[in-house]
Write a protein that holds these residues in place. Structure first.
Motif: not given
Ligand code: NAD
Length: 493
Positions: A337-360
């Protein structure tokens, strides 16, 4: 205590929460097709909260089952015996339970036994939304999104459109009757877990209607809305052991309890042609564009589920939380998630993808859900192209990919190949649940032929077999997997 209306007064409020609204005043405004565990844990729970807000009594749910198997009949009887009440037990991330009674489903119709009552209900002007969770396969669309007009269920309903048996036959006939009677149409609201679920439902309804009566199809297109929504909540299959645990916990003898994590998300496009309940007051979010939420969920949550399940099954684990509890698999998924997905993924405005990762990761670690890895790995033929392959493509589509780190993605695909062989690292046999891969394909894809595998039907379009860097990473993963198994291989990956 057996669960029904009369028993409500005798339940122990310390062990179970009971809704506060007067259920005798609730009337039906939503008809829901496919009352599975997910609907009962998700939409019916949101509606249960809506009904507690004064003025919303007209948004009760009528459940409709179209299934003609004996199990569907038995379920209808169980629902009726309990006056459609059931327990929903929600487990927090540490596995602590909390049970409530859901009262929002006020009637349950088993359509094969009672087709006219079902149709009369759908035509009733009081019904303003027809929602559904009929699984992805229920929409009769092929992998390119074309309606399969030759499907048996579709053909049967086209032959006798006034006596339908399938979802779209019922919806289109009900809309035809409403149009004739001058009744407002209802919103068609898909709550299945697929991208653009409203668009998918629209495609199925309009395709069926066009085959039946093009003029009716035109009227539907103009007058009916099909909101997209992103749904998210884990509601696993309830085993007898878990049902017994709920009985012990609550003292209630529920024939059909539902369990779920305590997380729940619902992002909806506000596009209802005939009114809607105040979902936003009970935790749902409205947006004009659901796509960025679906994008984030698909690339992060669903792809990670696959990244846990394929290695997890091959390593010999049974449940998602067990596999994720293994430090090697945890690291694989975290890094993926950290190295492969997040760098090439744009989430909804205002949502942190690292927080989303931790929640998942925290949600998947929930020990109480006992979510089976074979269920999550199942139908990888559809899940890989939707959730994982787009990320692989982001890293491999450039001319020169030699600097890319492809190890984890190649490893997950190598695990997919191992999974197709149906034998885990401990030597136990299992059956991959892959309804969309033929027996011959399974044998072929599962063989040692790397080029053949990377060119198989579902991977072919990525051109991985011609990508030197990817072939190298894949062969490296295989060379580790073969002698060391999943966990040993991950230690050296
Ligand atoms: P389930 O097996 O408990 O229920 C599925 C329901 O769909 C049953 O009532 C079945 O009779 C009905 N159904 C199946 N095929 C149908 C068809 N062709 N026409 C009409 N009805 C049909 O499954 P579930 O866990 O409730 O999941 C249902 C859907 O909910 C999934 O396919 C997915 O899209 C969505 N979902 C589930 C979860 C979860 O964790 N369970 C999470 C998010 C979304």
């Amino acid at each position: 205590i057996k669960l029904n209306e009369k028993a409500l007064a005798n339940l122990d409020p310390k062990r179970v929460k009971i809704f506060k609204y007067d259920r005798s005043k609730v009337t039906a405004g939503i008809a829901h097709i496919g009352v599975g565990n997910f609907h009962r844990a998700h939409q019916a729970r949101y509606i249960d909260d809506c009904l507690a807000i004064p003025g919303n009594e007209s948004w009760g749910i009528v459940g409709i089952s179209l299934g003609d198997r004996p199990s569907s009949k038995a379920k209808a009887k169980a629902m009726k015996d309990q006056d459609c009440l059931y327990t929903l037990t929600e487990y927090d991330a540490k596995g602590k339970p909390s049970t409530r009674i859901i009262g929002s489903i006020i009637q349950y119709l088993h359509a094969p036994e009672d087709p006219e009552t079902t149709m009369t209900m759908l035509v009733d002007p009081a019904i303003r939304i027809v929602s559904m969770t009929i699984t992805e396969g229920g929409y009769h669309l092929d992998s390119e999104g074309n309606f399969q007009s030759d499907a048996e269920a579709v053909q049967a309903d086209l032959k006798d459109p006034e006596h339908p048996k399938d979802t779209f036959g019922y919806i289109v006939e009900a809309l035809a009757r409403r149009r004739k009677a001058g009744t407002e149409p209802f919103t068609v609201f898909s709550c299945d877990n697929q991208r653009g679920n409203g668009d998918v439902a629209k495609q199925a309804v309009l395709s069926f209607a066009r085959l039946r009566d093009p003029e009716l199809a035109e009227w539907i297109e103009k007058n009916v809305s099909f909101p997209n929504s992103m749904v998210d909540r884990i509601a696993p299959t309830v085993t007898e052991e878990e049902a017994e645990a709920v009985r012990k916990l609550t003292g209630i003898d529920d024939q059909s309890p539902v369990i779920a994590e305590n997380f729940s998300q619902w992002v909806i496009k506000d596009e209802f042609c005939n009114g809607r309940p105040p979902f936003e007051k009970v935790g749902a979010e409205f947006t004009q564009n659901v796509a960025p939420y679906e994008h984030m969920k698909g690339r992060m949550l669903n792809a990670s589920h696959t990244a846990i399940a394929l290695p997890g099954v091959v390593a010999g684990y049974e449940y998602v939380h067990e596999a994720l509890g293994d430090p090697e698999i945890h690291r694989l998924v975290y890094d993926f998630m950290t190295k492969d997905v997040i760098p090439v993924t744009k989430g909804p405005d205002g949502i942190s993808l690292t927080d989303y990762r931790d929640m998942v990761l925290s949600r998947f670690s929930n020990p109480a859900l006992k979510d089976q890895l074979v269920r999550i790995a199942g139908d990888s033929a559809n899940k890989l192209p939707t959730f994982l392959l787009p990320t692989i493509n982001e890293h491999t589509e450039d001319e020169d990919t030699s600097s890319r780190d492809l190890r984890r993605m190649a490893f997950i695909l190598a695990c997919f190949r191992r999974y197709l062989r149906g034998i885990d690292d401990k030597g136990h046999k299992f059956t991959p649940i892959e309804p969309h891969i033929s027996k011959e394909e399974r044998a072929e894809w599962g063989s040692e032929n790397t080029e053949g595998f990377l060119n198989c039907r579902i991977l072919e379009s990525l051109g991985l077999a011609d990508n030197e860097a990817f072939v190298k990473a894949f062969n490296h993963a295989v060379s580790l997997l073969k002698p060391q198994g999943v966990l040993g291989a991950l230690r050296h990956l």
